[in-house]
Design a protein around this motif. Structure first.
Motif, PDB file in Angstrom:
ATOM      1  N   ALA A 149      -0.516   7.202 -16.624  1.00 14.26           N
ATOM      2  CA  ALA A 149      -0.820   5.769 -16.602  1.00 14.26           C
ATOM      3  C   ALA A 149       0.364   4.957 -17.125  1.00 14.26           C
ATOM      4  N   THR A 150       1.010   5.445 -18.171  1.00 10.32           N
ATOM      5  CA  THR A 150       2.184   4.751 -18.716  1.00 10.32           C
ATOM      6  C   THR A 150       3.327   4.780 -17.714  1.00 10.32           C
ATOM      7  N   VAL A 151       3.569   5.942 -17.129  1.00 11.11           N
ATOM      8  CA  VAL A 151       4.645   6.082 -16.134  1.00 11.11           C
ATOM      9  C   VAL A 151       4.394   5.140 -14.964  1.00 11.11           C
ATOM     10  N   LYS A 152       3.168   5.082 -14.497  1.00 13.52           N
ATOM     11  CA  LYS A 152       2.832   4.206 -13.365  1.00 13.52           C
ATOM     12  C   LYS A 152       3.057   2.738 -13.725  1.00 13.52           C
ATOM     13  N   ALA A 153       2.653   2.327 -14.915  1.00 10.39           N
ATOM     14  CA  ALA A 153       2.831   0.936 -15.349  1.00 10.39           C
ATOM     15  C   ALA A 153       4.310   0.592 -15.486  1.00 10.39           C
ATOM     16  N   VAL A 154       5.076   1.504 -16.058  1.00 13.56           N
ATOM     17  CA  VAL A 154       6.518   1.280 -16.218  1.00 13.56           C
ATOM     18  C   VAL A 154       7.188   1.182 -14.849  1.00 13.56           C
ATOM     19  N   ALA A 155       6.835   2.068 -13.940  1.00 13.92           N
ATOM     20  CA  ALA A 155       7.429   2.031 -12.598  1.00 13.92           C
ATOM     21  C   ALA A 155       7.112   0.713 -11.908  1.00 13.92           C
ATOM     22  N   ALA A 156       5.873   0.237 -12.020  1.00  9.72           N
ATOM     23  CA  ALA A 156       5.494  -1.039 -11.403  1.00  9.72           C
ATOM     24  C   ALA A 156       6.266  -2.193 -12.039  1.00  9.72           C
ATOM     25  N   SER A 157       6.436  -2.164 -13.352  1.00  7.86           N
ATOM     26  CA  SER A 157       7.194  -3.218 -14.040  1.00  7.86           C
ATOM     27  C   SER A 157       8.636  -3.237 -13.569  1.00  7.86           C
ATOM     28  N   PHE A 158       9.247  -2.061 -13.513  1.00  6.39           N
ATOM     29  CA  PHE A 158      10.641  -2.004 -13.078  1.00  6.39           C
ATOM     30  C   PHE A 158      10.785  -2.534 -11.663  1.00  6.39           C
ATOM     31  N   GLU A 159       9.916  -2.113 -10.765  1.00 13.19           N
ATOM     32  CA  GLU A 159      10.023  -2.558  -9.372  1.00 13.19           C
ATOM     33  C   GLU A 159       9.828  -4.066  -9.249  1.00 13.19           C
ATOM     34  N   ALA A 160       8.947  -4.642 -10.059  1.00 15.38           N
ATOM     35  CA  ALA A 160       8.753  -6.098 -10.035  1.00 15.38           C
ATOM     36  C   ALA A 160      10.028  -6.807 -10.491  1.00 15.38           C
ATOM     37  N   VAL A 161      10.657  -6.284 -11.521  1.00 11.10           N
ATOM     38  CA  VAL A 161      11.933  -6.851 -11.978  1.00 11.10           C
ATOM     39  C   VAL A 161      12.979  -6.694 -10.880  1.00 11.10           C
ATOM     40  N   TRP A 162      13.076  -5.516 -10.314  1.00 14.39           N
ATOM     41  CA  TRP A 162      14.097  -5.209  -9.308  1.00 14.39           C
ATOM     42  C   TRP A 162      13.991  -6.145  -8.101  1.00 14.39           C
ATOM     43  N   GLU A 163      12.767  -6.421  -7.661  1.00 14.60           N
ATOM     44  CA  GLU A 163      12.570  -7.293  -6.503  1.00 14.60           C
ATOM     45  C   GLU A 163      13.107  -8.696  -6.747  1.00 14.60           C
ATOM     46  N   ARG A 164      12.976  -9.202  -7.954  1.00 13.88           N
ATOM     47  CA  ARG A 164      13.414 -10.569  -8.273  1.00 13.88           C
ATOM     48  C   ARG A 164      14.866 -10.655  -8.728  1.00 13.88           C
ATOM     49  N   ALA A 165      15.387  -9.564  -9.214  1.00 13.87           N
ATOM     50  CA  ALA A 165      16.700  -9.583  -9.846  1.00 13.87           C
ATOM     51  C   ALA A 165      17.820  -9.842  -8.828  1.00 13.87           C
ATOM     52  N   ILE A 166      18.909 -10.345  -9.340  1.00 13.43           N
ATOM     53  CA  ILE A 166      20.070 -10.740  -8.544  1.00 13.43           C
ATOM     54  C   ILE A 166      21.096  -9.604  -8.568  1.00 13.43           C
ATOM     55  N   PRO A 167      21.579  -9.178  -7.397  1.00  7.80           N
ATOM     56  CA  PRO A 167      22.605  -8.132  -7.381  1.00  7.80           C
ATOM     57  C   PRO A 167      23.813  -8.538  -8.235  1.00  7.80           C
ATOM     58  N   HIS A 168      24.420  -7.549  -8.869  1.00  7.40           N
ATOM     59  CA  HIS A 168      25.538  -7.806  -9.781  1.00  7.40           C
ATOM     60  C   HIS A 168      26.596  -8.711  -9.157  1.00  7.40           C
ATOM     61  N   GLU A 169      26.965  -8.444  -7.916  1.00 12.11           N
ATOM     62  CA  GLU A 169      28.039  -9.176  -7.263  1.00 12.11           C
ATOM     63  C   GLU A 169      27.712 -10.659  -7.093  1.00 12.11           C
ATOM     64  N   GLU A 170      26.432 -11.002  -7.116  1.00 12.72           N
ATOM     65  CA  GLU A 170      26.001 -12.393  -6.906  1.00 12.72           C
ATOM     66  C   GLU A 170      25.626 -13.098  -8.204  1.00 12.72           C
ATOM     67  N   PHE A 171      25.552 -12.356  -9.300  1.00 14.61           N
ATOM     68  CA  PHE A 171      25.118 -12.944 -10.563  1.00 14.61           C
ATOM     69  C   PHE A 171      26.310 -13.487 -11.325  1.00 14.61           C
ATOM     70  N   ALA A 172      26.352 -14.791 -11.495  1.00 14.48           N
ATOM     71  CA  ALA A 172      27.444 -15.441 -12.202  1.00 14.48           C
ATOM     72  C   ALA A 172      27.095 -15.609 -13.665  1.00 14.48           C
ATOM     73  N   VAL A 173      28.020 -15.241 -14.522  1.00 16.64           N
ATOM     74  CA  VAL A 173      27.794 -15.407 -15.955  1.00 16.64           C
ATOM     75  C   VAL A 173      28.570 -16.588 -16.500  1.00 16.64           C
TER      76      VAL A 173
END
Length: 173
Positions: A149-173
C-alpha cells in the motif's frame, strides 16, 4: 539509529544495482546539508568536484546501461534558493549526461497533490527508501519500506509530480 547515534547512509550502489526496471528519486527540500562545493560555487570560486560526483555518474551510467529507467523529480520553491540554483547548474553536466531524466516542479503547482512527507527512492515499484533530514538539511536517517500500500501510494505520488513537472532543459532558475 546505530548505537553511537550516527545515522547510517544507505549503500546507494547496492540499492541501484538491485534495480531491474526503474529507479525514481523524489526530492522536496530547498536545501540540503552543508557542502564545500556549494560554498565555492556560491562564492564564485573555482569548483573542483570531489570523486563522489564521478562515482555517482559512473553508477548512473552503469544502471542505465542495464536498461533501468532512472528519473528524478525535484519540487522547489520560487524564487529558487541558491542551493537549488547550484543543483540546477550541476544537473545537466552530471545527472542528465550520465543518463538520468530530471524534472522540476514549482511548489505552487503541487498544492493539490498528495505527497509523502520525506524525500525518497522507489525501486522497481517494490521498495521505497525514505530519507529523513534535520531542519537545516543534515542527514538524519532512513527507512526501507516494502508495504504494497505504501509503495503504491508513493508510486502514484511520484507519477503525479512527474506529469506536472518541467523537463530540466525547460526549467529556468
Amino acid at each position: 539509529m546505530p548505537q553511537n547515534d550516527v545515522p547510517v547512509v544507505p549503500d546507494f550502489t547496492a540499492l541501484l544495482r538491485s534495480a531491474e526496471r526503474s529507479a525514481v528519486h523524489l526530492e522536496m527540500r530547498d536545501s540540503y546539508m552543508a557542502d564545500p562545493v556549494f560554498d565555492a560555487w556560491r562564492e564564485g570560486r573555482q569548483i573542483d568536484l570531489p570523486d563522489g560526483y564521478g562515482e555517482w555518474d559512473a553508477l548512473v551510467e552503469e544502471t542505465v546501461a542495464r536498461g533501468v529507467i532512472l528519473r528524478r523529480a525535484r519540487i522547489v520553491s520560487e524564487p529558487v534558493t541558491d542551493y537549488i540554483r547550484w543543483e540546477h547548474s550541476l544537473t545537466g553536466p552530471h545527472n542528465i549526461a550520465a543518463g538520468e531524466t530530471v524534472r522540476w516542479l514549482p511548489r505552487r503547482l503541487a498544492s493539490d497533490l498528495m505527497l509523502p512527507g520525506n524525500d525518497l527512492w522507489l525501486i522497481d515499484d517494490r521498495l521505497v527508501l525514505f530519507h529523513w533530514f534535520t531542519g537545516d538539511g543534515e542527514w538524519a536517517g532512513h527507512d526501507f519500506n516494502e508495504d504494497p500500500a505504501t509503495v503504491k501510494a508513493v508510486a502514484a505520488s511520484f507519477e503525479a509530480v512527474w506529469e506536472r513537472a518541467i523537463p530540466h532543459e525547460e526549467f529556468a532558475v
